[in-house]
Design a protein around this motif. Structure first.
Motif, PDB file in Angstrom:
ATOM      1  N   GLY A   8      38.411  37.399  39.663  1.00 13.00           N
ATOM      2  CA  GLY A   8      37.962  38.634  40.245  1.00 13.00           C
ATOM      3  C   GLY A   8      37.101  38.556  41.552  1.00 13.00           C
ATOM      4  O   GLY A   8      36.072  37.641  41.309  1.00 13.00           O
ATOM      5  N   ILE A   9      37.598  39.144  42.642  1.00  9.45           N
ATOM      6  CA  ILE A   9      36.492  38.887  44.014  1.00  9.45           C
ATOM      7  C   ILE A   9      36.279  40.508  44.182  1.00  9.45           C
ATOM      8  O   ILE A   9      36.874  41.340  44.322  1.00  9.45           O
ATOM      9  CB  ILE A   9      37.401  38.508  44.999  1.00  9.45           C
ATOM     10  CG1 ILE A   9      38.080  37.301  44.989  1.00  9.45           C
ATOM     11  CG2 ILE A   9      36.656  38.546  46.558  1.00  9.45           C
ATOM     12  CD1 ILE A   9      37.182  36.103  44.686  1.00  9.45           C
ATOM     13  N   GLY A  10      34.776  40.722  43.961  1.00  9.09           N
ATOM     14  CA  GLY A  10      34.441  42.029  43.889  1.00  9.09           C
ATOM     15  C   GLY A  10      34.611  42.949  42.758  1.00  9.09           C
ATOM     16  O   GLY A  10      34.322  44.080  43.098  1.00  9.09           O
ATOM     17  N   GLN A  11      34.955  42.470  41.879  1.00  6.86           N
ATOM     18  CA  GLN A  11      35.227  43.320  40.647  1.00  6.86           C
ATOM     19  C   GLN A  11      35.507  42.331  39.287  1.00  6.86           C
ATOM     20  O   GLN A  11      35.874  40.925  39.555  1.00  6.86           O
ATOM     21  CB  GLN A  11      36.463  44.047  40.610  1.00  6.86           C
ATOM     22  CG  GLN A  11      37.776  43.288  40.877  1.00  6.86           C
ATOM     23  CD  GLN A  11      39.149  44.193  40.596  1.00  6.86           C
ATOM     24  OE1 GLN A  11      39.204  45.132  41.478  1.00  6.86           O
ATOM     25  NE2 GLN A  11      39.765  44.315  39.650  1.00  6.86           N
ATOM     26  N   HIS A  12      35.306  42.714  38.125  1.00  9.68           N
ATOM     27  CA  HIS A  12      35.762  41.985  37.188  1.00  9.68           C
ATOM     28  C   HIS A  12      37.300  41.947  36.991  1.00  9.68           C
ATOM     29  O   HIS A  12      37.886  42.784  37.405  1.00  9.68           O
ATOM     30  CB  HIS A  12      35.307  42.844  35.840  1.00  9.68           C
ATOM     31  CG  HIS A  12      35.532  42.125  34.383  1.00  9.68           C
ATOM     32  ND1 HIS A  12      36.784  42.208  34.118  1.00  9.68           N
ATOM     33  CD2 HIS A  12      34.659  41.629  33.472  1.00  9.68           C
ATOM     34  CE1 HIS A  12      36.702  41.474  32.649  1.00  9.68           C
ATOM     35  NE2 HIS A  12      35.560  41.253  32.561  1.00  9.68           N
TER      36      HIS A  12
END
Length: 186
Positions: A8-12
């Motif tokens: 994830g990029i910027g999130q789970h």
């Protein structure tokens, strides 16, 4: 790791609402290889020495969200959530070869289309792995996953932490402080 999840990029990678990064992510890269100690310094503007890219997302004004094409030769594209957007806000110290946009992940991030990108045997054979990016924290959020592999290896800013803006590397539940950032700083 044996978990069948993406990065994830910027999130789970599973999209937990509490793990969205309140901010923008610029030039996220994950690579396999040995890294030097100073590759972990938040102030270091030079590209780290990791080799064997797993992914590199170089956002530009023509990035076709929700598709996030992998700029490396690995071909590990990602899909951005509906609330993710491109931002013209980028770090001043970025290299000329970098993209001209960041990914605003305040409402959603992106997740690789492929899973099992950091398997234990690949990491061991390469001598390690590296997660890197520039980021600008908005000051809110909960866990704030900046780059997150399977929820077990990730770079985060947990607002429940006693030190405001504490950036941490979490590896299998153990957190290692990397430095402190202020809201709005790259």
């Amino acid at each position: 790791d044996s978990l069948v999840r993406g990065i994830g990029i910027g999130q789970h990678p599973l999209g937990f609402a509490s793990d969205y990064f309140d901010g923008a992510v610029y030039e996220p890269r994950v690579s396999l290889g040995v890294v030097a100690v100073n590759d972990f310094l938040l102030e270091d503007a030079e590209p780290p020495s990791g080799t064997g890219d797993v992914l590199l997302y170089s956002f530009a004004n023509n990035t076709p969200l929700p598709t996030v094409p992998d700029s490396s030769s690995a071909g590990n594209d990602a899909t951005a959530g509906g609330a993710a957007s491109l931002s013209t806000d980028t770090p001043n110290s970025a290299p000329a070869s970098a993209g001209n946009r960041s990914l605003d992940t305040s409402g959603a991030g992106a997740v690789t289309d492929n899973a099992l990108l950091l398997e234990n045997e690949d990491i061991a054979a390469a001598g390690g792995f590296l997660m890197e990016c520039w980021f600008q924290w908005g000051g809110g959020g909960d866990v704030n996953s900046i780059i997150d592999y399977a929820g077990t290896e990730r770079i985060i800013i947990d607002t429940a932490n006693a030190t405001a803006g504490q950036v941490e590397l979490e590896m299998s539940g153990v957190r290692y402080p990397l430095g402190v950032t202020a809201a709005g700083d790259w």
